[in-house]
Design an enzyme around this catalytic site. Structure first.
Site, short mmCIF file in Angstrom:
data_model
loop_
_atom_site.label_atom_id
_atom_site.label_comp_id
_atom_site.label_asym_id
_atom_site.label_seq_id
_atom_site.Cartn_x
_atom_site.Cartn_y
_atom_site.Cartn_z
N LEU A 30 1.02 19.08 5.77
CA LEU A 30 1.67 17.72 5.37
C LEU A 30 2.24 16.99 6.84
CD1 LEU A 30 3.16 15.94 3.13
CD2 LEU A 30 5.16 17.31 3.60
N ASP A 56 4.03 19.49 9.76
CA ASP A 56 3.86 18.89 10.85
C ASP A 56 5.15 18.12 11.43
OD1 ASP A 56 1.90 18.24 13.58
OD2 ASP A 56 2.61 16.37 12.79
N TYR A 61 9.75 11.18 15.38
CA TYR A 61 9.62 10.70 13.73
C TYR A 61 10.88 10.35 13.45
CZ TYR A 61 4.80 12.77 14.45
OH TYR A 61 3.67 13.13 14.82
N LYS A 90 6.90 18.75 18.54
CA LYS A 90 6.31 18.29 19.63
C LYS A 90 7.16 18.13 20.59
CE LYS A 90 2.92 16.13 16.66
NZ LYS A 90 3.47 16.38 15.53
N HIS A 123 3.58 15.92 23.18
CA HIS A 123 3.25 14.80 22.18
C HIS A 123 2.28 13.87 22.86
CE1 HIS A 123 4.93 12.37 18.53
NE2 HIS A 123 3.56 12.36 18.67
#
Length: 330
Positions: A30, A56, A61, A90, A123
């Site tokens: 996901l 993930d 985010y 990340k 990232h």
């Protein structure tokens, strides 16, 4: 401490319990990029209930606390154990300086309510100063000459030694950057997470990674049509509306999204589609049941146009030491 070799599986059964000495990364996970606060908590719980065992994440985010709350609740309820869940996060661009790497990882672990990550990725091959979330002037940036990737990587290797992460890798790395890292690293990168779909098939990247024993995860495997308008270009192609893909979906009596995921998995690529809708979450997982024929794969191979939806142009701002050509080495 070396990273343990990774295998992957299409099994997503709720009783999946990989041996601690032979970790398994489920081939479908996901994704949580673009999942809004208030939605991602429910989405993660729904995904785990449906059978996902791979989540993930990333601090960029802005939703890891909610993801962590959902994971914690599902573990407490006995739906899963920590050992049968794969969690990736990340390192953001403002934590590339070696003394910032461990604190950034510990912050992510705190937010996710975990003692360790299964996989920790750089990232972007882009660096900012520590106090900068997003650069606004030249003084905010650090070039890769000022902040070499290998220095960041060595700090990540030290995190493996501390037991707070089991595997380390990269994201958005070109073959050149990945090769440079392979030549210098003590622990080779276990993963490169890149944009990959039929319009950006990256066969050379796949071939290189296979030769090096590096796994590949595809982000935006469905074309990322829901990404912010600022990241879109006028007249860009809509992957989910491609007539060739629609024809294949019709023949298999499945959704175009399932064709896209099945295509990636048939190439040995891990996929992390994002959704917050229960029906779509389950539909994406069911893509493991779609078996594409050789003629389907050949037809999809003809769709490649080298098109990036996430092209990195947002790092090419005034005063930036980065260019799109420099990021992708193209």
């Amino acid at each position: 401490m070396d990273c343990i070799p990774i295998t992957f599986t299409v099994e997503n059964a709720m009783d999946l319990q990989p041996d601690s000495n032979d970790p398994i990364i489920p081939i479908i996970g996901l994704g949580t990029w673009k999942s809004k606060p208030g939605q991602v908590y429910t989405a993660v719980k729904e995904a785990i209930t449906a059978g996902y065992r791979h989540i993930d994440c990333a601090p960029a985010y802005d939703n890891e606390s909610e993801v962590g709350a959902a994971i914690g609740e599902m573990i407490k309820a006995g739906t899963i154990t920590r050992e049968n869940l794969w969690v990736t996060s990340k390192l953001w661009n403002n934590a590339h300086q070696p003394d910032q790497v461990l604190p950034a990882l510990l912050k992510t672990l705190h937010d996710l309510r975990l003692d360790y990550l299964d996989l920790f990725l750089i990232h972007w091959p882009v660096a900012f100063k520590a106090e900068v979330s997003y650069p606004r002037s030249r003084e905010d940036w650090l070039s890769l000459t000022e902040m070499p990737i290998i220095d960041t990587w060595q700090a990540m290797e030290a995190c493996v030694g501390k037991g707070v992460v089991r595997h380390i890798g990269v994201s958005n790395f070109s073959i050149k950057k990945l090769d440079d890292l392979h030549r210098q690293a003590t622990i080779p990168p276990a993963m490169n997470q890149v944009e990959m779909h039929p319009y950006l098939q990256q066969q050379a990247m796949l071939d290189y990674c296979r030769g090096q024993g590096t796994m590949v995860t595809a982000y935006s495997p469905l074309g990322s049509g829901d990404r912010p308008k600022a990241l879109k270009s006028a007249g860009e192609p809509v992957l989910l509306q491609d007539p060739v893909l629609q024809g294949i979906a019709d023949r298999h009596r499945c959704a175009v999204s399932q064709v896209l995921l099945a295509w990636a998995m048939a190439r040995g690529v891990i996929v992390i589609p994002k959704s917050v809708e229960p029906k779509r979450i389950r539909q994406n997982l069911d893509a493991v049941k779609v078996e594409l024929a050789s003629e389907d794969m050949a037809a999809i191979a003809g769709l490649d146009r080298g098109h990036r939806y996430v092209d990195g142009s947002f790092w090419q701002t005034e005063g930036s030491p980065y260019t799109m050509a420099g990021i992708w080495d193209e």
